[in-house]
Design a protein around this motif. Structure first.
Motif, short mmCIF file in Angstrom:
data_model
loop_
_atom_site.label_atom_id
_atom_site.label_comp_id
_atom_site.label_asym_id
_atom_site.label_seq_id
_atom_site.Cartn_x
_atom_site.Cartn_y
_atom_site.Cartn_z
N GLY A 21 31.67 56.97 52.15
CA GLY A 21 31.78 57.51 50.80
C GLY A 21 31.32 58.95 50.72
N ASP A 40 26.35 54.77 43.30
CA ASP A 40 25.74 53.91 44.32
C ASP A 40 24.65 53.05 43.70
OD1 ASP A 40 25.75 54.10 47.66
OD2 ASP A 40 24.06 53.05 46.73
N SER A 47 20.61 54.83 51.75
CA SER A 47 21.32 53.62 51.32
C SER A 47 22.25 53.13 52.42
CB SER A 47 22.15 53.92 50.06
OG SER A 47 23.17 54.84 50.38
N ASN A 58 28.79 55.35 68.11
CA ASN A 58 29.40 54.39 69.03
C ASN A 58 30.90 54.51 69.19
OD1 ASN A 58 26.99 53.33 69.75
ND2 ASN A 58 27.06 51.64 68.28
N THR A 188 32.02 50.41 49.72
CA THR A 188 30.78 49.65 49.47
C THR A 188 30.26 48.91 50.70
OG1 THR A 188 32.18 47.91 48.63
CG2 THR A 188 31.13 49.31 46.99
N SER A 210 23.04 45.44 56.65
CA SER A 210 22.26 45.87 55.49
C SER A 210 22.23 44.76 54.42
CB SER A 210 22.90 47.14 54.90
OG SER A 210 22.36 47.35 53.61
N HIS A 348 32.97 46.67 62.31
CA HIS A 348 32.75 46.05 63.62
C HIS A 348 33.93 45.16 64.00
CE1 HIS A 348 28.71 47.61 63.73
NE2 HIS A 348 28.48 46.99 64.85
N ASP A 371 33.43 50.15 56.30
CA ASP A 371 33.29 48.72 56.61
C ASP A 371 34.07 47.82 55.65
OD1 ASP A 371 31.64 49.49 58.64
OD2 ASP A 371 29.83 48.52 57.90
C1 LIG Z 1 21.95 47.60 61.90
C2 LIG Z 1 23.16 48.43 62.18
C3 LIG Z 1 23.16 49.29 63.26
C4 LIG Z 1 24.26 50.08 63.52
N1 LIG Z 1 24.20 50.92 64.57
C5 LIG Z 1 25.21 51.78 64.79
C6 LIG Z 1 25.10 52.77 65.81
O1 LIG Z 1 24.10 52.84 66.54
N2 LIG Z 1 26.14 53.63 65.96
C7 LIG Z 1 27.27 53.57 65.20
O2 LIG Z 1 28.17 54.40 65.39
N3 LIG Z 1 27.40 52.64 64.23
C8 LIG Z 1 26.39 51.76 64.00
N4 LIG Z 1 26.49 50.83 62.99
C9 LIG Z 1 27.71 50.77 62.17
C10 LIG Z 1 27.74 51.83 61.08
O3 LIG Z 1 26.44 52.11 60.66
C11 LIG Z 1 28.59 51.33 59.91
O4 LIG Z 1 29.85 50.93 60.38
C12 LIG Z 1 28.79 52.41 58.84
O5 LIG Z 1 27.57 53.06 58.56
C13 LIG Z 1 29.36 51.78 57.58
O6 LIG Z 1 29.61 52.78 56.65
P1 LIG Z 1 30.13 52.42 55.18
O7 LIG Z 1 30.23 53.68 54.44
O8 LIG Z 1 31.29 51.52 55.25
O9 LIG Z 1 28.95 51.52 54.58
P2 LIG Z 1 27.49 52.00 54.18
O10 LIG Z 1 27.09 53.23 54.87
O11 LIG Z 1 26.63 50.81 54.35
O12 LIG Z 1 27.63 52.35 52.65
C14 LIG Z 1 27.87 51.41 51.66
C15 LIG Z 1 27.28 51.95 50.37
O13 LIG Z 1 27.76 51.20 49.25
C16 LIG Z 1 26.70 51.01 48.34
N5 LIG Z 1 27.04 49.85 47.51
C17 LIG Z 1 27.20 48.57 47.92
N6 LIG Z 1 27.55 47.79 46.86
C18 LIG Z 1 27.62 48.61 45.78
C19 LIG Z 1 27.93 48.40 44.40
N7 LIG Z 1 28.23 47.21 43.91
N8 LIG Z 1 27.91 49.47 43.58
C20 LIG Z 1 27.60 50.70 44.05
N9 LIG Z 1 27.29 50.95 45.34
C21 LIG Z 1 27.30 49.92 46.19
C22 LIG Z 1 25.49 50.83 49.23
O14 LIG Z 1 24.28 51.05 48.56
C23 LIG Z 1 25.77 51.86 50.33
O15 LIG Z 1 25.23 53.12 50.01
C24 LIG Z 1 25.41 50.00 62.70
C25 LIG Z 1 25.42 49.13 61.62
C26 LIG Z 1 24.32 48.35 61.35
C27 LIG Z 1 24.32 47.43 60.17
#
Ligand SMILES: Cc1cc2nc3c(=O)[nH]c(=O)nc-3n(C[C@H](O)[C@H](O)[C@H](O)COP(=O)(O)OP(=O)(O)OC[C@H]3O[C@@H](n4cnc5c(N)ncnc54)[C@H](O)[C@@H]3O)c2cc1C
Length: 562
Positions: A21, A40, A47, A58, A188, A210, A348, A371
């Motif tokens: 985002g 958020d 977050s 990765n 999200t 998370s 993943h 994700d």
């Molecule tokens: C423990 C862990 C370790 C990892 N390690 C690695 C690594 O070493 N290297 C690598 O490349 N990748 C790693 N990953 C994968 C990577 O971190 C994720 O794929 C990526 O960060 C996901 O991004 P995203 O924007 O989809 O979700 P996120 O970054 O999780 O963002 C989702 C956002 O949505 C918000 N949100 C959720 N629901 C709502 C709602 N109803 N209203 C408003 N806001 C909301 C949340 O607060 C959050 O800010 C790891 C993942 C995890 C869980």
């Protein structure tokens, strides 16, 4: 408790200011004059998945790799059922995304030639403890981006089948916020807390994914009739026992093998070593009585041990603290490993929105990235960023004359009434926490959780579906006494919808393609003749309708046609 109503308008609404985002917002801001609102539920400084930091990116195209070879790797690891077109388009943006992070101030480890230091074949090392504050700071500097922290989005606003915004409530004051936008992006993240977790009671939220990503984006899409894909490809992490810290840091960092209690290296006894086979073989060794299983670290050098201490402090401090507290370390004792409960996470594996090549969903004017978007496993941080950029550029190119459309007051009042009725409920015999635990127990026992070695069969799934329906029928009567309880209520409701869709997907795939992730005991073998297909679904009037779709190749420009 009543709600005040606040109304906002913007060009682009981004729901979820996490990895994808934030990056999408930055891309829009740097390439256009469009106004962006990020909403958020937490504070975007810390977050989502990156809240605690990570120590590697990765997904990276290193010297010996190409975007084409990256697609082949993901395809091999996922038994062929991926959206090759999506993996390919994000693979082409991985290195650019990494470079951008470096420009924003993220420290990368470099060798004597100034090259990024590799951790694995497609992974590079970073000092990523502050990756999220760095992204948030960059957002802060952009005048076209407004951030609404602590606003939990509950549902999309939809008119004539088109997404025109979203509605949510503040977690700090009694305000419902309706945000109208020309285009919206769902970012999200995935869904945790669906299954009974590894750790009980007070520690139950100590989970791999998370705990605050509770699948709101999936659930909002499901309720609105968006097409979803591959929910049956669950993700289960192989982790350090109890701390749930990642094992890749040890397995890739010092090439530690997996051994059982007899000291035997067991991975080679089974088929090919895909990601899920590392988990499956561990589950099997335990079932055969050969557990516990370990990563063989005993005897590593002090220097290697020091590196592991530091690496875990970067992203899973509990592991380092456990060693220090116990006056031990990986050089003196092997590290015990176990599988977590299953999660739904499109970064993943492949579960999430069914999107076109631009990451637009089947709901008009709604995009999905990171994700929450399906079809392309192993995108990780850089893949989420690359998707954020793809969606941003598509929005800039297509927003044109799109107008803001609003709902009537009566329609909005209905939505506000729904949110506030939880404060007035007096008749529930159950708390939201009890419903959450009942849901997790059902999923654990009947839909392939830890207690059944992740296996399930059709009879069990039907029982699971029945019980989830029962929980869905009583959850509306729950009472919330404060905004925090209201948040918990919506989080459980969202997960119940996801359970329903997940169970239907698990039942629909009549084969076993990814052991542990999707292991149907009634159909224990992989069946390429019939199941080289995506299992998709659309939810309507309480029914999950399964749609099977043919595979999409690497060079296809996929657009939604129906
Ligand atoms: C423990 C862990 C370790 C990892 N390690 C690695 C690594 O070493 N290297 C690598 O490349 N990748 C790693 N990953 C994968 C990577 O971190 C994720 O794929 C990526 O960060 C996901 O991004 P995203 O924007 O989809 O979700 P996120 O970054 O999780 O963002 C989702 C956002 O949505 C918000 N949100 C959720 N629901 C709502 C709602 N109803 N209203 C408003 N806001 C909301 C949340 O607060 C959050 O800010 C790891 C993942 C995890 C869980």
């Amino acid at each position: 408790m009543g709600f005040h109503l606040k109304t906002l308008e913007t060009d682009v609404l981004i729901i979820g200011g996490g990895t994808a985002g934030c990056f999408s917002a930055l891309t829009i801001s740097e390439n256009s004059n469009l106004k962006v609102i990020i909403a958020d539920k937490a504070n975007i400084k810390r977050s989502g998945c990156l809240a605690a930091g990570v120590n590697a990116l990765n997904a990276y195209i290193s010297k010996d790799e190409t975007p084409e070879s990256f697609v082949e790797y993901v395809k091999r690891d996922s038994e062929g059922v991926i959206r090759e077109d999506l993996v390919y388009s994000l693979a082409k943006g991985l290195n650019k995304a990494a470079k951008k992070l470096e420009e924003l101030g993220l420290p990368f480890l470099k060798d004597d030639n100034g090259e990024y230091v590799q951790r694995g074949k497609r992974s590079i090392k970073i000092n990523g403890e502050n990756i999220k504050p760095i992204l948030a700071e960059a957002i802060d500097k952009n005048r076209n981006i407004s951030v609404l922290n602590y606003v939990n989005i509950v549902d999309y606003l939809i008119k004539d089948g088109v997404v025109i915004g979203a509605i949510g409530f503040s977690l700090r004051e009694n305000t419902v916020i309706q945000i109208y936008a020309k285009k919206a992006i769902c970012a999200t993240g995935g869904a945790s807390g669906i299954y009974k977790p590894n750790n009980p009671t007070f520690s139950r939220h100590k989970m791999w994914y998370s705990p605050f990503n509770t699948g709101a984006g999936y659930a909002m899409g499901i309720r609105a009739g968006a097409e979803m894909t591959s929910f049956e490809m669950r993700f289960i992490a192989l982790r350090c026992k109890d701390t749930i810290a990642p094992t890749g840091t040890i397995a890739q960092g010092i090439l530690a093998g997996q051994i059982n209690s007899k000291g035997e290296e067991y991975l080679s006894k089974y088929e090919k070593p895909t990601t899920y086979m590392r988990l499956y073989t561990t589950v099997m060794e335990n079932l055969k009585g050969n557990g516990p299983c370990f990563l063989k670290t005993e005897g590593i050098t002090n220097e290697q041990q020091g590196e592991l201490f530091k690496a875990y402090l970067n992203m899973a401090p509990a592991q380092t603290l456990k060693w220090i507290e116990g006056n031990s370390g990986p050089s003196s004792e092997n590290v015990e490993i176990e599988g977590t409960e299953p999660y739904i996470v499109g970064g993943h594996t492949a579960s999430g929105y069914w999107v076109d090549h631009n990451r637009e969903t089947t709901l008009k004017n709604l995009y999905a990235i990171g994700d929450v978007a399906g079809g392309s496993p192993k995108k990780y941080v850089t893949g989420c960023l690359a998707e954020g950029e793809i969606a941003a550029m598509s929005i800039i190119n297509t927003i044109g004359n799109t107008q803001i459309v609003r709902l009537d007051d009566s329609e909005i009042n209905e939505l506000i009434q729904y949110s506030s009725h939880f404060f007035n409920n007096t008749q529930s015999h159950y708390t939201i926490e009890e419903i959450e635990q009942a849901m997790q127990k059902v999923m654990d026992e009947y839909a392939g959780g830890i207690s059944t070695g992740y296996m399930y069969n059709t009879t069990k799934l039907r029982i699971a579906l029945h019980r989830i329906e029962e929980l869905l029928s009583i959850v509306d009567k729950v009472r919330a006494n404060c905004l925090h309880e209201l948040l918990s209520t919506f989080e459980v409701i969202d997960r119940l919808y996801i359970c329903k869709v997940l169970i239907s997907h698990l039942e629909a795939r009549k084969e076993t393609r990814w052991k542990c992730y999707q292991e149907n005991v009634d159909y224990p073998l992989k069946d390429d003749d019939n199941w080289m297909k995506y299992v998709n679904s659309v939810y309507k009037d309480g029914i999950v309708k399964i749609v099977l779709r043919e595979l999409v190749g690497r060079d296809k420009i996929y657009e939604h046609t129906n």
